[in-house]
Design an enzyme around this catalytic site. Structure first.
Site, mmCIF file in Angstrom:
data_model
loop_
_atom_site.group_PDB
_atom_site.id
_atom_site.type_symbol
_atom_site.label_atom_id
_atom_site.label_comp_id
_atom_site.label_asym_id
_atom_site.label_seq_id
_atom_site.Cartn_x
_atom_site.Cartn_y
_atom_site.Cartn_z
ATOM 1 N N HIS A 19 0.845 -1.202 0.000
ATOM 2 C CA HIS A 19 0.000 0.000 0.000
ATOM 3 C C HIS A 19 0.877 1.246 0.000
ATOM 4 C CE1 HIS A 19 -4.168 1.603 1.027
ATOM 5 N NE2 HIS A 19 -3.407 2.681 0.985
ATOM 6 N N GLY A 181 -10.755 7.161 -2.092
ATOM 7 C CA GLY A 181 -11.662 8.290 -1.921
ATOM 8 C C GLY A 181 -12.580 8.094 -0.725
ATOM 9 N N GLU A 211 -10.757 2.686 7.342
ATOM 10 C CA GLU A 211 -9.790 3.736 7.677
ATOM 11 C C GLU A 211 -10.568 4.884 8.306
ATOM 12 O OE1 GLU A 211 -6.429 6.629 5.599
ATOM 13 O OE2 GLU A 211 -7.969 5.701 4.363
#
Length: 358
Positions: A19, A181, A211
């Site tokens: 990531h 997003g 998150e």
């Protein structure tokens, strides 16, 4: 006798990143030079050290608006093919120099089309840059394999186009699909045609979830987009008490060994946790979750794969067992071909760890 686990020895350890955002990892000097070439006049500083400091302080300000502003600058200077190619090349070189032997770097190509490039041209420039950087890194004695993840922006409507790029370019270095997003209000099954494109081709996908949003976003990623990995995913800790049984979603994620692409420094910066010491990365690892360690945005967070690993190891008392386990787990979860990952495991990862632990 194993070498002591220090920043210096960890720098020599082989690392795997799943990531890392391309537009979050530019060199400050490159941002300045690309801005000059493009006639972009809105940078907040014109000297590399000052600009790098501005990015870190802005990302660390606690203001989401200021954090997002940092990406406005990096995206603005990447609107030409040669700029994208340069950034991708330098990304591969920088990761390899940091001891990363396998990386999956993600970018939303639609963000780089405002200057007139097509999605196809953006992807082509990224692939060219990664390939060039990887060749140069190998020549310098730092071999690396870089796979490309293509993000669609949740709040936009180009998911199908991005999914088609993933499928069409699988043999050229693109290894999977991502949704990035805002999580709230934009569920990962909002455009089912895109998920169907991936399903028909049995294409890999990792989804940002858990998150900014909580458990519901994780369930949506797993059930709505059939995510194989979770980008961040740390909010699964909401169902992982210090004492007591796991919640049902946490139990599912642990039992199915859904890979968590954890980026502790980034999570602290965006306010998900007040400090690294209070971050659940160690608790999740020790509870049996498939935790991996990642950088997210190296420029904004002022981190490297080595620094992230060093900080976590120092904070939670990790030894070589934990460090190697996390690296091997990340490699197993990678989307590259089995043969590629097996070669890295047997020819690079294990021999280098054996040397550090001998």
């Amino acid at each position: 006798m194993a070498l002591p686990l220090t920043a210096e020895t960890l720098a020599r350890a082989p690392k795997v990143l799943l990531h890392d955002h391309l537009d979050g990892g530019l060199r400050p000097q490159t941002v300045i030079e690309l801005a000059d070439e493009a006639g972009y006049r809105d940078l907040p500083a014109d000297e590399p050290e000052a600009l790098g400091r501005w990015f870190r302080e802005s990302a660390d300000s606690g203001s989401l608006e200021r954090y997002l502003e940092t990406f406005a600058h990096t995206v603005a200077v990447m609107q030409r093919p040669e700029a994208v190619q340069r950034v991708a090349r330098e990304c591969a070189l920088d990761l390899a120099a940091d001891g990363v032997v396998y990386a999956e770097v993600r970018m939303a190509p639609e963000l780089l089309t405002t200057g007139g490039m097509s999605l196809d041209e953006v992807v082509e420039a990224m692939l060219d840059g990664y390939a060039q950087g990887s060749r140069e890194a190998a020549e310098a004695g730092h071999p690396i394999v870089v796979g490309t993840l293509l993000c669609a922006m949740r709040q936009a409507d180009r998911w199908v186009e991005v999914a088609e790029q993933v499928v069409e370019r699988r043999g050229e270095g693109v290894v999977g699909f991502d949704l990035a997003g805002p999580e709230d209000g934009f569920p990962p099954d909002r455009i089912p045609e895109a998920i169907a494109v991936l399903d028909r081709a049995d294409a890999h996908r990792t989804i940002h979830a858990g998150e900014a949003a909580g458990i519901d976003s994780i369930v949506a990623a797993l059930d709505g987009a059939r995510a194989e990995r979770l980008g961040h995913g740390v909010r699964i800790a909401d169902q992982v008490p210090v004492d007591g049984p796991l919640g049902p979603v946490a139990e599912r994620v642990r039992d199915e060994q859904v890979t968590l692409e954890v980026a502790p420094s980034s999570n602290v910066q965006t306010g998900a946790y007040p400090s690294l010491a209070e971050h659940p990365v160690d608790r999740l690892h020790r509870a049996g979750f498939a935790v991996t360690l990642n950088t997210d945005n190296r420029l904004m967070s002022g981190v490297s794969a080595t620094s992230e690993l060093t900080d976590v190891a120092r904070t939670f008392g990790w030894g070589w067992d934990e460090v190697q386990t996390v690296a091997e787990r990340a490699l197993r979860a990678g989307f590259a071909d089995d043969a590629v990952r097996a070669r890295i495991a047997t020819e690079v990862l294990r021999p280098r760890f054996d040397a550090l632990r001998a």
